[in-house]
Design an enzyme around this catalytic site. Structure first.
Site, mmCIF file in Angstrom:
data_model
loop_
_atom_site.group_PDB
_atom_site.id
_atom_site.type_symbol
_atom_site.label_atom_id
_atom_site.label_comp_id
_atom_site.label_asym_id
_atom_site.label_seq_id
_atom_site.Cartn_x
_atom_site.Cartn_y
_atom_site.Cartn_z
ATOM 1 N N ARG A 76 -67.577 8.427 -14.186
ATOM 2 C CA ARG A 76 -66.493 8.441 -15.168
ATOM 3 C C ARG A 76 -65.193 8.808 -14.453
ATOM 4 O O ARG A 76 -65.111 9.858 -13.820
ATOM 5 C CB ARG A 76 -66.809 9.465 -16.273
ATOM 6 N N HIS A 120 -56.229 10.512 -19.477
ATOM 7 C CA HIS A 120 -56.660 11.863 -19.098
ATOM 8 C C HIS A 120 -55.410 12.618 -18.633
ATOM 9 O O HIS A 120 -55.312 13.050 -17.491
ATOM 10 C CB HIS A 120 -57.753 11.798 -18.024
ATOM 11 N N GLU A 165 -60.217 14.623 -24.493
ATOM 12 C CA GLU A 165 -59.907 15.943 -25.049
ATOM 13 C C GLU A 165 -58.553 16.039 -25.753
ATOM 14 O O GLU A 165 -57.627 16.705 -25.254
ATOM 15 C CB GLU A 165 -59.994 17.002 -23.943
ATOM 16 N N ASN A 291 -67.549 16.861 -24.162
ATOM 17 C CA ASN A 291 -67.343 17.735 -23.006
ATOM 18 C C ASN A 291 -67.691 19.144 -23.454
ATOM 19 O O ASN A 291 -67.080 19.676 -24.387
ATOM 20 C CB ASN A 291 -65.881 17.706 -22.535
ATOM 21 N N TYR A 293 -68.522 23.145 -22.144
ATOM 22 C CA TYR A 293 -68.554 24.152 -21.079
ATOM 23 C C TYR A 293 -69.058 25.510 -21.548
ATOM 24 O O TYR A 293 -69.762 26.200 -20.837
ATOM 25 C CB TYR A 293 -67.153 24.337 -20.475
ATOM 26 N N GLU A 350 -68.713 15.689 -19.767
ATOM 27 C CA GLU A 350 -68.292 16.716 -18.812
ATOM 28 C C GLU A 350 -69.093 17.978 -19.063
ATOM 29 O O GLU A 350 -69.309 18.374 -20.221
ATOM 30 C CB GLU A 350 -66.803 17.093 -18.973
#
Ligand code: FCB
Length: 445
Positions: A76, A120, A165, A291, A293, A350
């Site tokens: 990606r 991005h 995002e 994504n 985290y 991600e």
């Protein structure tokens, strides 16, 4: 076998143009808001900028060699808008597009499936000078840029993401001021968020028109909020955090209005919505891309015992102070899949961990990153067991790179980059990831 992933599962990594390419003045590239922001004093750690980053504009073959060494079958990456349309809305720069043409062909030769993100974060500065994403002209400019990119690459690229995002694009950049363009204005940030979603919906049919049988969607970051205590106040606070951070972006894409509790909370700062906008935003997506985290644990002192109380495990954090919480991935995607069972493919686009890595005698020992990834891959196995059609995983990141406001001090790579020589060295985690991808199963750390 219970540790096996389904056949055809995509194992990849993710990067972004400004974080790896460098060459910010090469071949007619225009200035982006990140060039401008990084040049302002005090915005980025160490005064770092996106030059030379990983010099991938020239070294993309080295990048692909690392992917091959990790047996990856997917990658990606994002396209730099100012390379393609240097002033944002005018003439297309064919030379800028040539770079992505070469990259896509080289990936094809290596048997690696590209997933291309159109935005991005590197908005052409010329558009920011005209109001940026707070102006609806930027929606038209994005449509024009999407047209140029997909007309050129749409025959070979079959996986597209409009935005990376939108929460970061809007709130981190325009309310909190920690990212470009560095504004601190909530009303502007919420208008940016809305216009970005409209641009997503506007771009989707353009992508499909130029890339037959492609899969298109949007990449959302979510940080699920958990109440610190099961009190009414904490539950309310968690619901609000989920609404502002996560649902504000997901709900309109899925055809719902903005979440009411967040709308009420924002008061006079809510965005202007033009007739037809909510319909435009609600385009069918071919996949769900997350994504992930960490989680957030929230507490409302006024409703509790007066002092903030965190249930989060403070010993178990990355060097970015993000709690390591793989169960959050399972919880979140299980919940979302039950709400949107019509979406056929689910991806983690991600996930990864920043650590203060050191190259010693040609080796980077990063057992904590391996443990982090192992925990999250196991969460994906749990999701598969629960029936969620998980189709792929993109680790952030292929290699250490320009980590936005953290400059080069926050290393997320599976490959270590020596930024003086540009030498790339697979970390222990990259070697381990190569085994996972080759065997398509969860290899013990
Ligand atoms: C995400 C960004 C990505 C990278 C990681 C660590 O929010 O999409 O570019 O910075 O965080």
């Amino acid at each position: 076998m219970h540790d096996q992933f389904p056949p055809g599962f995509l194992w990849g990594t993710a990067t972004a143009s400004y974080q790896i390419e460098g060459a910010t003045a090469a071949d007619g590239r225009g200035q982006s808001i990140w060039d401008r922001f990084a040049a302002m004093s005090g915005k980025v750690a160490g005064g770092a900028t996106g030059d030379p980053a990983c010099d991938s504009y020239y070294r993309y073959r080295d990048d692909i060699a690392i992917m091959k060494a990790m047996n990856n079958n997917a990658y990606r990456f994002s396209i730099a808008w100012p390379r393609v349309v240097p002033d944002g809305g005018g003439t297309v720069n064919g030379t800028g597009l040539d770079y992505y043409d070469r990259l896509v062909d080289a990936l094809g030769d290596a048997g690696i499936v590209p997933l291309v993100t159109l935005y991005h974060w590197d908005l052409p500065q010329a558009l920011q000078d005209d109001g940026g994403w707070a102006s609806r002209n930027t929606i038209d400019a994005f449509a024009w840029y999407t047209e140029a990119v997909t007309a050129r690459l749409g025959d070979r690229v079959k996986m597209w993401a409009t935005f990376n995002e939108p929460w970061c694009v809007s709130m981190l950049g325009n309310e909190l001021g920690q990212h470009a363009p560095g504004l601190q204005d909530r009303a502007v940030a919420l208008q940016v968020a809305h216009n970005v979603l409209v641009a997503h919906g506007t771009a989707m049919p353009i992508i499909r028109a130029h890339s037959s049988n492609c899969k298109a969607g949007i990449v959302l970051n979510m940080t699920p909020a958990y109440p610190a205590q099961e009190t009414e106040a904490d539950l309310r606070r968690a619901a609000l955090a989920n609404a502002t951070h996560n649902e504000w972006f997901l709900d309109p894409v899925m055809g719902r209005p903005y979440p009411q509790i967040a709308w009420d909370h924002y008061g006079a700062d809510v965005p202007e919505i033009a007739a037809g906008d909510m319909g435009t935003i609600h385009q069918p997506v071919d996949y769900f891309a997350l994504n992930y985290y960490t989680r957030q644990v929230v507490h409302d002192p006024a409703g509790g015992d007066g002092k903030p109380l965190h249930r989060r495990d403070d010993a178990n954090v990355s060097d970015r102070d993000w709690e390591i919480f793989p169960a959050g991935l399972t919880d979140l995607l299980t919940r979302l899949y039950h709400r949107h069972p019509h979406i056929p493919e689910w991806y983690v686009t991600e996930n990864g961990m920043s650590l203060p890595d050191r190259l010693v005698d040609g080796r980077v020992r990063d057992p904590r990153r391996i443990a982090y990834l192992h925990g999250h891959f196991a969460a994906v196995l749990d999701l598969l067991k629960a029936g969620v059609p998980m189709k792929g995983y993109f680790v952030w990141s292929l290699m250490d790179n320009f980590e936005w406001a953290f400059g080069y001090d926050s290393r997320f790579g599976l490959a270590y980059v020596d930024f003086r020589t540009q030498e790339r060295t697979l970390k222990d985690s990259g070697l381990w990831y190569g085994r996972v991808a080759a065997e398509n199963r969860l290899v013990a750390p």
